[in-house]
Enzyme design. Structure first.
Site, PDB file in Angstrom:
ATOM      1  N   LYS A  83       0.853  -1.179   0.000  1.00 40.34           N
ATOM      2  CA  LYS A  83       0.000   0.000   0.000  1.00 40.34           C
ATOM      3  C   LYS A  83       0.896   1.239   0.000  1.00 40.34           C
ATOM      4  O   LYS A  83       1.788   1.366   0.858  1.00 40.34           O
ATOM      5  CB  LYS A  83      -0.854  -0.022   1.266  1.00 40.34           C
ATOM      6  CG  LYS A  83      -2.298   0.272   1.035  1.00 40.34           C
ATOM      7  CD  LYS A  83      -3.037   0.114   2.332  1.00 40.34           C
ATOM      8  CE  LYS A  83      -4.480   0.427   2.175  1.00 40.34           C
ATOM      9  NZ  LYS A  83      -5.158   0.443   3.469  1.00 40.34           N
TER      10      LYS A  83
HETATM   11  C1  E4P Z   1      -8.424   1.247   3.290  1.00 37.38           C
HETATM   12  O1  E4P Z   1      -7.668   0.454   2.802  1.00 37.38           O
HETATM   13  C2  E4P Z   1      -8.290   1.831   4.645  1.00 37.38           C
HETATM   14  O2  E4P Z   1      -7.702   0.881   5.486  1.00 37.38           O
HETATM   15  C3  E4P Z   1      -9.618   2.151   5.266  1.00 37.38           C
HETATM   16  O3  E4P Z   1     -10.706   1.808   4.455  1.00 37.38           O
HETATM   17  C4  E4P Z   1      -9.682   3.514   5.891  1.00 37.38           C
HETATM   18  O4  E4P Z   1     -10.960   3.717   6.418  1.00 37.38           O
HETATM   19  P1  E4P Z   1     -11.318   4.764   7.559  1.00 37.38           P
HETATM   20  O5  E4P Z   1     -11.654   6.056   6.897  1.00 37.38           O
HETATM   21  O6  E4P Z   1     -12.510   4.173   8.238  1.00 37.38           O
HETATM   22  O7  E4P Z   1     -10.118   4.870   8.451  1.00 37.38           O
END
Ligand code: E4P
Length: 215
Positions: A83
Site C-alpha cells: 500500500k
Molecule cells: C483502506 O484500505 C483503509 O484501510 C480504510 O478503508 C480507511 O478507512 P477509515 O476512513 O474508516 O479509516
C-alpha cells in the site's frame, strides 16, 4: 464484487473467513497499531488465514525509501500487496514496484484524477476513501463512479477498491456500480449479514416445527 475485510484483527478475519466471503484483507498503520502487536507478525498471521491479497502499507515518504520498505514487506508472504500513499513519490514507487513485479495498492485517493494518475503509474489497485469524503460533505461514491468510467474508457487493468466504507449502503452502491472490490470493516460485514426478518422467520419456523405431531 470481491470482498476484502478492512482490519488487522485476526479473530475478526478468522470469523468472516469461515463464512467463505473473504477474498482479501486491507490493513493500514492505524489498524495494525490497534492490535498492539508486531507489524510483520500480524501481517504474516493474516496471510496464513486468508488465501488472497493482503495490503500492508509503507510509512516512508520518499520513493527511494519506499522501495526497500516494499521489498521487505513483500518478503513476509507472497500475497502481500504494497500500500503506497497517493503522492508524487508514491507514484514513482508504484511505477518501480510494477517493474519489479511487486503489486501495489495506491491509497488515500480522494479524486478521480488522482486515480487516473495511479493507474497510469501502474498501480494494481487504487483505494478511493468514500467515508472520509462523506465526512467533509462530499458524496464519496461519486468519485467511485467516475473512476470506474475512466478506467473503462481507457481499458486500465487497475482494480478499484472502495475503501473507508461506513455502512451497508456504501457496499450496495459499490456493487451496483460494478466496483471490483469493497474493503469492509468487521462491523459493517456483521450488519450486511443480519436482517430482522430472517431472525423472526427462523423463530417462527422453530415454533411451528414443535407443533408437528411426533416432534
Ligand atoms: C483502506 O484500505 C483503509 O484501510 C480504510 O478503508 C480507511 O478507512 P477509515 O476512513 O474508516 O479509516
Amino acid at each position: 464484487m470481491k470482498i476484502f475485510i478492512d482490519t488487522a484483527n485476526v479473530e475478526h478475519i478468522r470469523e468472516m473467513n469461515s463464512y467463505g466471503i473473504v477474498d482479501g484483507v486491507t490493513t493500514n498503520p492505524t489498524l495494525i497499531a490497534q492490535e498492539g502487536r508486531d507489524f510483520a507478525e500480524v501481517v504474516m498471521e493474516i496471510c496464513e488465514i486468508v488465501d488472497g491479497p493482503v495490503s500492508a502499507e509503507v510509512v516512508s515518504e520518499s520513493a527511494k525509501d519506499m522501495i526497500p520498505e516494499a521489498e521487505e514487506l513483500s518478503k513476509i508472504h507472497r500475497n502481500v500487496i504494497i500500500k503506497i500513499p497517493m503522492t508524487g513519490e508514491g507514484l514513482k514507487a508504484a511505477q518501480i514496484c510494477k517493474q519489479h513485479n511487486i503489486k501495489t495498492n495506491v491509497t488515500l485517493v480522494f479524486s478521480p484524477t488522482q486515480a487516473l494518475l495511479a493507474a497510469k503509474a501502474g498501480a494494481t489497485y487504487v483505494s478511493p476513501f468514500v467515508g472520509r469524503l462523506d465526512d467533509v460533505n462530499h458524496y464519496g461514491m461519486d468519485i467511485v463512479e467516475n473512476i470506474l468510467t475512466i478506467y473503462d474508457n481507457y481499458d486500465f487493468d487497475t482494480q478499484v477498491i472502495v475503501a473507508s466504507i461506513r455502512s451497508p449502503l456504501h457496499v450496495l452502491e459499490a456493487a451496483m456500480m460494478g466496483a471490483h472490490v469493497a474493503t469492509i470493516p468487521y462491523k459493517v460485514l456483521k450488519q450486511l449479514l443480519k436482517h430482522p426478518l430472517t431472525d423472526i422467520g427462523i423463530d417462527r419456523f422453530l415454533e411451528d416445527y414443535k407443533k408437528i405431531p411426533g416432534k
